[in-house]
Design an enzyme around this catalytic site. Structure first.
Site, PDB file in Angstrom:
ATOM      1  CE1 TYR A  69      -3.268  -3.005   0.170  1.00  0.00           C
ATOM      2  CE2 TYR A  69      -3.588  -2.277   2.459  1.00  0.00           C
ATOM      3  CZ  TYR A  69      -3.910  -3.251   1.534  1.00  0.00           C
ATOM      4  OH  TYR A  69      -4.741  -4.127   1.271  1.00  0.00           O
TER       5      TYR A  69
HETATM    6  C1  LIG Z   1      -7.473  -2.432  -7.112  1.00  0.00           C
HETATM    7  C2  LIG Z   1      -6.387  -2.725  -6.171  1.00  0.00           C
HETATM    8  C3  LIG Z   1      -6.734  -3.894  -5.444  1.00  0.00           C
HETATM    9  C4  LIG Z   1      -5.535  -4.347  -4.685  1.00  0.00           C
HETATM   10  N1  LIG Z   1      -6.053  -5.540  -3.934  1.00  0.00           N
HETATM   11  C5  LIG Z   1      -5.016  -5.928  -3.097  1.00  0.00           C
HETATM   12  C6  LIG Z   1      -5.390  -7.255  -1.960  1.00  0.00           C
HETATM   13  O1  LIG Z   1      -6.197  -7.701  -2.102  1.00  0.00           O
HETATM   14  N2  LIG Z   1      -4.209  -7.545  -1.296  1.00  0.00           N
HETATM   15  C7  LIG Z   1      -2.761  -6.808  -1.306  1.00  0.00           C
HETATM   16  O2  LIG Z   1      -1.979  -7.507  -0.709  1.00  0.00           O
HETATM   17  N3  LIG Z   1      -2.741  -5.811  -2.385  1.00  0.00           N
HETATM   18  C8  LIG Z   1      -3.627  -5.344  -2.948  1.00  0.00           C
HETATM   19  N4  LIG Z   1      -3.303  -4.357  -3.754  1.00  0.00           N
HETATM   20  C9  LIG Z   1      -1.828  -3.576  -3.724  1.00  0.00           C
HETATM   21  C10 LIG Z   1      -1.138  -4.578  -4.730  1.00  0.00           C
HETATM   22  O3  LIG Z   1      -0.797  -5.603  -4.098  1.00  0.00           O
HETATM   23  C11 LIG Z   1       0.187  -3.679  -5.068  1.00  0.00           C
HETATM   24  O4  LIG Z   1      -0.196  -2.444  -5.726  1.00  0.00           O
HETATM   25  C12 LIG Z   1       1.252  -4.558  -5.677  1.00  0.00           C
HETATM   26  O5  LIG Z   1       2.508  -3.885  -5.808  1.00  0.00           O
HETATM   27  C13 LIG Z   1       0.763  -4.352  -7.320  1.00  0.00           C
HETATM   28  O6  LIG Z   1       1.461  -5.426  -8.209  1.00  0.00           O
HETATM   29  P1  LIG Z   1       1.238  -5.069  -9.921  1.00  0.00           P
HETATM   30  O7  LIG Z   1       2.096  -5.898 -10.422  1.00  0.00           O
HETATM   31  O8  LIG Z   1      -0.197  -5.002 -10.175  1.00  0.00           O
HETATM   32  O9  LIG Z   1       1.653  -3.567  -9.853  1.00  0.00           O
HETATM   33  P2  LIG Z   1       2.980  -2.565 -10.573  1.00  0.00           P
HETATM   34  O10 LIG Z   1       2.708  -1.388 -10.547  1.00  0.00           O
HETATM   35  O11 LIG Z   1       3.217  -3.430 -11.916  1.00  0.00           O
HETATM   36  O12 LIG Z   1       4.304  -3.076  -9.530  1.00  0.00           O
HETATM   37  C14 LIG Z   1       4.242  -2.551  -8.146  1.00  0.00           C
HETATM   38  C15 LIG Z   1       5.682  -2.287  -7.984  1.00  0.00           C
HETATM   39  O13 LIG Z   1       6.549  -3.514  -8.155  1.00  0.00           O
HETATM   40  C16 LIG Z   1       7.486  -3.522  -9.137  1.00  0.00           C
HETATM   41  N5  LIG Z   1       7.300  -4.698  -9.933  1.00  0.00           N
HETATM   42  C17 LIG Z   1       6.298  -4.954 -10.779  1.00  0.00           C
HETATM   43  N6  LIG Z   1       6.627  -6.204 -11.553  1.00  0.00           N
HETATM   44  C18 LIG Z   1       7.816  -6.409 -11.172  1.00  0.00           C
HETATM   45  C19 LIG Z   1       8.718  -7.496 -11.470  1.00  0.00           C
HETATM   46  N7  LIG Z   1       8.454  -8.442 -12.327  1.00  0.00           N
HETATM   47  N8  LIG Z   1      10.208  -7.503 -10.718  1.00  0.00           N
HETATM   48  C20 LIG Z   1      10.383  -6.619  -9.815  1.00  0.00           C
HETATM   49  N9  LIG Z   1       9.710  -5.654  -9.618  1.00  0.00           N
HETATM   50  C21 LIG Z   1       8.425  -5.485 -10.499  1.00  0.00           C
HETATM   51  C22 LIG Z   1       7.036  -2.227  -9.819  1.00  0.00           C
HETATM   52  O14 LIG Z   1       8.186  -1.676 -10.340  1.00  0.00           O
HETATM   53  C23 LIG Z   1       6.281  -1.374  -8.615  1.00  0.00           C
HETATM   54  O15 LIG Z   1       7.449  -0.726  -7.951  1.00  0.00           O
HETATM   55  C24 LIG Z   1      -4.405  -3.737  -4.732  1.00  0.00           C
HETATM   56  C25 LIG Z   1      -4.183  -2.528  -5.436  1.00  0.00           C
HETATM   57  C26 LIG Z   1      -5.260  -2.172  -6.246  1.00  0.00           C
HETATM   58  C27 LIG Z   1      -4.956  -1.081  -6.990  1.00  0.00           C
END
Ligand SMILES: Cc1cc2nc3c(=O)[nH]c(=O)nc-3n(C[C@H](O)[C@H](O)[C@H](O)COP(=O)(O)OP(=O)(O)OC[C@H]3O[C@@H](n4cnc5c(N)ncnc54)[C@H](O)[C@@H]3O)c2cc1C
Ligand SMILES: *[C@@H]1O[C@H](CO)[C@@H](O)[C@H](O)[C@H]1NC(C)=O
Ligand SMILES: *[C@@H]1O[C@H](CO)[C@@H](O)[C@H](O)[C@H]1NC(C)=O
Ligand SMILES: *[C@@H]1O[C@H](CO)[C@@H](O)[C@H](O)[C@H]1NC(C)=O
Ligand SMILES: *[C@@H]1O[C@H](CO)[C@@H](O)[C@H](O)[C@H]1NC(C)=O
Ligand SMILES: *[C@@H]1O[C@H](CO)[C@@H](O)[C@H](O)[C@H]1NC(C)=O
Ligand SMILES: *[C@@H]1O[C@H](CO)[C@@H](O)[C@H](O)[C@H]1NC(C)=O
Ligand SMILES: *[C@@H]1O[C@H](CO)[C@@H](O)[C@H](O)[C@H]1NC(C)=O
Length: 532
Positions: A473
Site C-alpha cells: 500500500y
Molecule cells: C484495485 C487494487 C486492489 C488491490 N488489492 C490488494 C489485495 O487484495 N491484497 C494486497 O495485498 N494488495 C492489494 N493491492 C495492492 C497491490 O498488491 C500492490 O499495488 C502491488 O504492488 C501491485 O502489483 P502489480 O504488479 O499489479 O503492480 P505494478 O505497479 O506493476 O508493480 C508494483 C511495484 O512492483 C514493481 N514490479 C512489478 N513487477 C515486477 C517484477 N516482475 N520484478 C520486480 N519488480 C516488479 C514495480 O516496479 C512497482 O515498484 C491492490 C491494489 C489495487 C490498485
C-alpha cells in the site's frame, strides 16, 4: 493533479546538477541502437517510442490510478514489452550502459504509479507478454510468469482442481510481479498467511543481466525479493508457488449494519474477537458512508465480510460461540466453491462466468489515494466515532475503510521470516481509501489532505515506533529517496522501518551486495549502504 511531482521538486535541482536533460535524446538513440545490435530485428516488434501510434494505448492499458494518467505525468522514453527473458537481459544491459533508469511493470497497481512514472529519463519494461502459468496438480505447485494477474492464476488453478487454491489478493487485475514482491494478502490469510509465504523458487534477471534461480541467487536475495518491494533487486521473470488445499465447499457472508443498527458497538466488539477466531474464518469490515433509510440522511455502514473455509453449519456454530452479537443466521450465508468465492469477493454478480477472471480491464478506474495502519490495541468507541465524523465530511461512497483481521497463521510466522514484518501482535490492518472521479487539482488536493488529516487523527490509536505500514500500500508521504541514487541510509530508514521494521537492515545488506551502484531504484527502493 499529480502529487508525485510537487513532492519531488525539491530534489529535482540536485538531480539537474549531476545529469543533463539535453543528453537524453542521444541516450535514448544509443539505447535503441544497443538493443537492435543485440537482438536483430525481432526486438522492434516490442519497442514503442512516442512516435509509435500505439505508444499511448500500451502505456495507458495498465494505469490503475487516474492520478497518473494526465498529460503532466512524466512518460517513459521507450516502452519494451519483452516476449522472453533474453529481451529482458538485453534491456537491463543496454539501459545500464547508456544511463537510463528502468521501471518494471506487471499489473500496474502500484498506488503511487511507481511502475510507470519517473521524473528521470527511463525505460518502461512492461511484462504484459510474459503471462504463462503452469499448474502441476500432482505436486500442488505452479510456475507463474511475472506479468500474469491474480485472476489468471486463480483461473488456471481452478481449471485443473477444485480443491487447490492460492492465498493472494482479492482484485483479479493485480499483477503477480508487484504483488508477491510486497507480500500479497487476501481472503485466506488467517489460515495460510501471505502469498510470499508460499513462494519456493523464482527466476530473476539481476543488474548485470544474468539469469538466476533460487539456488544461484542465494537465500539472502531470495528472502529479499519475497516482500522487500519491487524494482529494487532485479526483474522477477517468474515465481514458483506452493498451492494450498481447500475443501470443495466454502462459505461466504456479507452482513451490513448501520449506525442505527449498532454498528459502532459491533465494530468495537469485533476488535476483541476477530484475530482470535478460528483460522478457517477470514473476517474484514468495509466501512462506508451511505444514504440512510431515512430520506435525506446519511449514515455509516459496516459490512462484515467473511470467507469461511468449510460448510455453513460449522461456521454458524463458531460464530455463535465467538461473536453472537453479530446475529448471523443461516440465510446470510452462501455456500460455494473456492473459485466462486474469488468472483464473489471481487464484486462480480452471482453466476458470472469464470472467464471474467481473465479480463485485465477493471470494472472502473478512478483517482485515489490510499494509506494503511496496523492496530495492536482495540480502539475505544469514542475513537471509532471520531472516524465516522471524519468520513461524514465527504460525500457518500468517496471514502472507504477496510479493517482486516490478522491472527491465525500470521501469528505463527516469525517477523524476520520474510521482509514483511507485520505478524504476531497485530489485531488488524486498516486500509484507508479516498476515491474520486473529478479530474482537477483542487479535488485531488482536497481529498488527499482529508486522508492525511485522518491519519493524523489516528496516531494515538495505532502501532508506534515504528508506525507500521504495508509496502504494497505504497505511500510517498512517508518519505522518498533522491533519484540521483545518492540516498542516505538514515533518510531511507524513516520509511523503511515503517514497511519492514528491523528487516530493513538485512534488505540494505542484500541490496549492497547485489546492486551496490543502485541501478534498480525508485522513490522508495532500498538503498545500498554507499550509493556512490
Ligand atoms: C484495485 C487494487 C486492489 C488491490 N488489492 C490488494 C489485495 O487484495 N491484497 C494486497 O495485498 N494488495 C492489494 N493491492 C495492492 C497491490 O498488491 C500492490 O499495488 C502491488 O504492488 C501491485 O502489483 P502489480 O504488479 O499489479 O503492480 P505494478 O505497479 O506493476 O508493480 C508494483 C511495484 O512492483 C514493481 N514490479 C512489478 N513487477 C515486477 C517484477 N516482475 N520484478 C520486480 N519488480 C516488479 C514495480 O516496479 C512497482 O515498484 C491492490 C491494489 C489495487 C490498485
Ligand atoms: C515503432 O516504430 C518503429 C519505427 O517506425 C518501428 O520500427 C517499430 O516496429 C514500431 N513498434 C511497433 C511495436 O510496432
Ligand atoms: C487516460 O487518459 C487518456 C488520454 O487523456 C484517455 O483517453 C483515457 O481514457 C484515460 N484512461 C482512463 C481509464 O480514463
Ligand atoms: C526471444 O524472442 C525473440 C522474438 O521472438 C527471438 O528472436 C529470440 O530468438 C528469442 N530468444 C530466445 C533466447 O528465445
Ligand atoms: C442495539 O443495542 C441495544 C442495546 O445494546 C439494543 O437494545 C438494541 O436492540 C440494538 N439495536 C439493534 C438494531 O440491534
Ligand atoms: C458487502 O456489502 C456491502 C454493503 O451492502 C457492499 O457495498 C459490498 O459490495 C458487499 N461486498 C461484497 C463482496 O459483496
Ligand atoms: C445461477 O445459475 C443456476 C443454474 O443455471 C440457476 O439455477 C440459478 O438460479 C442462478 N442464480 C442466479 C442468482 O442467477
Ligand atoms: C551524496 O550526499 C552526501 C550527503 O548528502 C554528500 O556529502 C555527497 O557529496 C553526495 N555525493 C554525490 C556524488 O553527490
Amino acid at each position: 493533479m499529480n502529487s508525485l511531482i510537487p513532492s519531488i521538486l525539491p530534489f529535482l535541482s540536485i538531480f539537474l546538477l549531476s545529469f543533463s536533460w539535453a543528453t537524453s535524446a542521444h541516450t535514448h538513440d544509443d539505447f535503441l541502437h544497443c538493443l537492435y545490435n543485440k537482438n536483430s530485428d525481432s526486438i522492434s516488434k516490442v519497442i514503442y517510442t512516442p512516435i509509435n501510434s500505439s505508444y499511448p494505448s500500451v502505456l495507458q492499458f495498465s494505469i490503475r490510478n487516474l492520478r497518473f494518467n494526465t498529460t503532466a505525468t512524466p512518460k517513459p522514453l521507450v516502452i519494451v514489452t519483452p516476449v522472453n527473458v533474453s529481451q529482458i537481459q538485453d534491456v537491463v544491459i543496454c539501459s545500464k550502459k547508456h544511463g537510463l533508469q528502468i521501471r518494471v511493470r506487471s499489473g500496474g497497481h502500484d498506488f503511487e504509479g511507481l511502475s510507470y512514472v519517473s521524473i528521470v529519463p527511463f525505460v518502461l519494461v512492461d511484462l504484459i507478454n510474459l503471462r504463462m502459468i503452469n499448474v502441476d496438480v500432482e505436486n500442488s505447485n505452479a510456475w507463474v510468469e511475472a506479468g500474469a494477474t491474480l485472476g489468471e492464476v486463480y483461473y488456471r488453478i481452478a481449471e485443473k482442481s477444485k480443491t487447490l487454491a492460492f492465498p493472494a489478493g482479492v482484485s483479479p487485475t493485480v499483477g503477480v510481479g508487484g504483488h508477491f514482491s510486497g507480500g500479497g494478502s487476501g481472503m485466506i490469510l488467517r489460515k495460510f498467511g501471505l502469498a510470499a509465504d508460499h513462494i519456493t523458487d523464482a527466476v530473476l534477471v539481476d543488474v548485470e543481466g544474468r539469469i538466476h534461480d533460487r539456488k544461484s541467487m542465494g537465500e539472502d536475495l531470495f528472502w529479499a525479493i519475497r516482500g522487500g518491494g519491487g524494482n529494487t533487486f532485479g526483474i522477477v521473470v517468474a515465481w514458483k508457488l506452493n498451492l494450498v488445499p481447500v475443501p470443495p465447499i466454502v462459505t461466504a457472508f456479507n452482513v451490513s449494519r448501520t449506525l442505527e443498527q449498532n454498528a459502532t458497538k459491533l465494530v468495537h466488539r469485533w476488535q476483541f474477537v476477530s484475530n482470535k477466531l478460528h483460522e478457517d474464518i477470514f473476517t474484514r469490515i468495509f466501512l462506508r458512508k451511505v444514504e440512510s433509510s431515512q430520506r435525506g440522511k446519511t449514515t455509516i455502514q459496516a459490512a462484515f465480510t467473511t470467507l469461511f473455509i468449510g460448510e455453513v453449519d460449522r461456521l454458524l456454530s463458531l460464530m455463535q460461540e465467538s461473536f453472537p452479537e453479530l446475529g448471523l443466521v443461516k440465510e446470510d450465508c452462501i455456500e460455494m466453491s473456492w473459485i466462486e468465492s474469488v468472483l464473489y469477493f471481487a464484486g462480480f454478480p452471482s453466476n458470472t462466468s469464470l472467464d471474467a477472471l481473465l479480463d485485465r480491464t477493471p470494472i472502473s478506474d478512478v483517482f485515489f489515494k490510499i494509506k494503511s495502519d496496523y492496530v495492536k490495541e482495540p480502539l475505544p468507541e469514542i475513537a471509532l466515532e471520531g472516524i465516522w465524523e471524519r468520513m461524514d465530511q465527504l460525500e457518500v461512497q468517496i471514502s472507504e475503510l477496510q479493517f482486516t483481521a490478522y491472527g491465525g497463521k500470521m501469528d505463527e510466522i516469525s517477523e524476520s521470516s520474510l521482509p514483511f514484518p507485520h505478524r504476531a501482535g497485530i489485531i488488524y490492518q486498516i486500509e484507508y481509501a479516498v476515491l474520486w472521479e473529478e479530474e482537477s487539482s483542487e479535488a485531488s488536493q482536497r481529498y488527499i489532505s482529508w486522508i492525511r488529516r485522518l491519519l493524523n487523527y489516528m496516531t494515538p490509536y495505532v502501532s508506534k515506533n515504528p508506525r507500521q505500514v504495508y509496502v504494497n500500500y505504497r505511500d510517498l508521504d512517508l518519505g522518498i529517496n533522491k533519484l540521483d541514487g545518492n540516498t542516505s541510509y538514515k533518510q531511507a530508514s524513516i520509511w523503511g522501518r515503517k514497511y519492514f521494521k528491523n528487516n530493513f537492515d538485512r534488505l540494505v545488506r542484500v541490496k549492497t551486495a547485489v546492486d551496490p551502484a543502485n541501478f534498480f531504484r525508485h522513490e522508495q527502493s532500498i538503498p545500498p549502504l554507499s550509493s556512490w
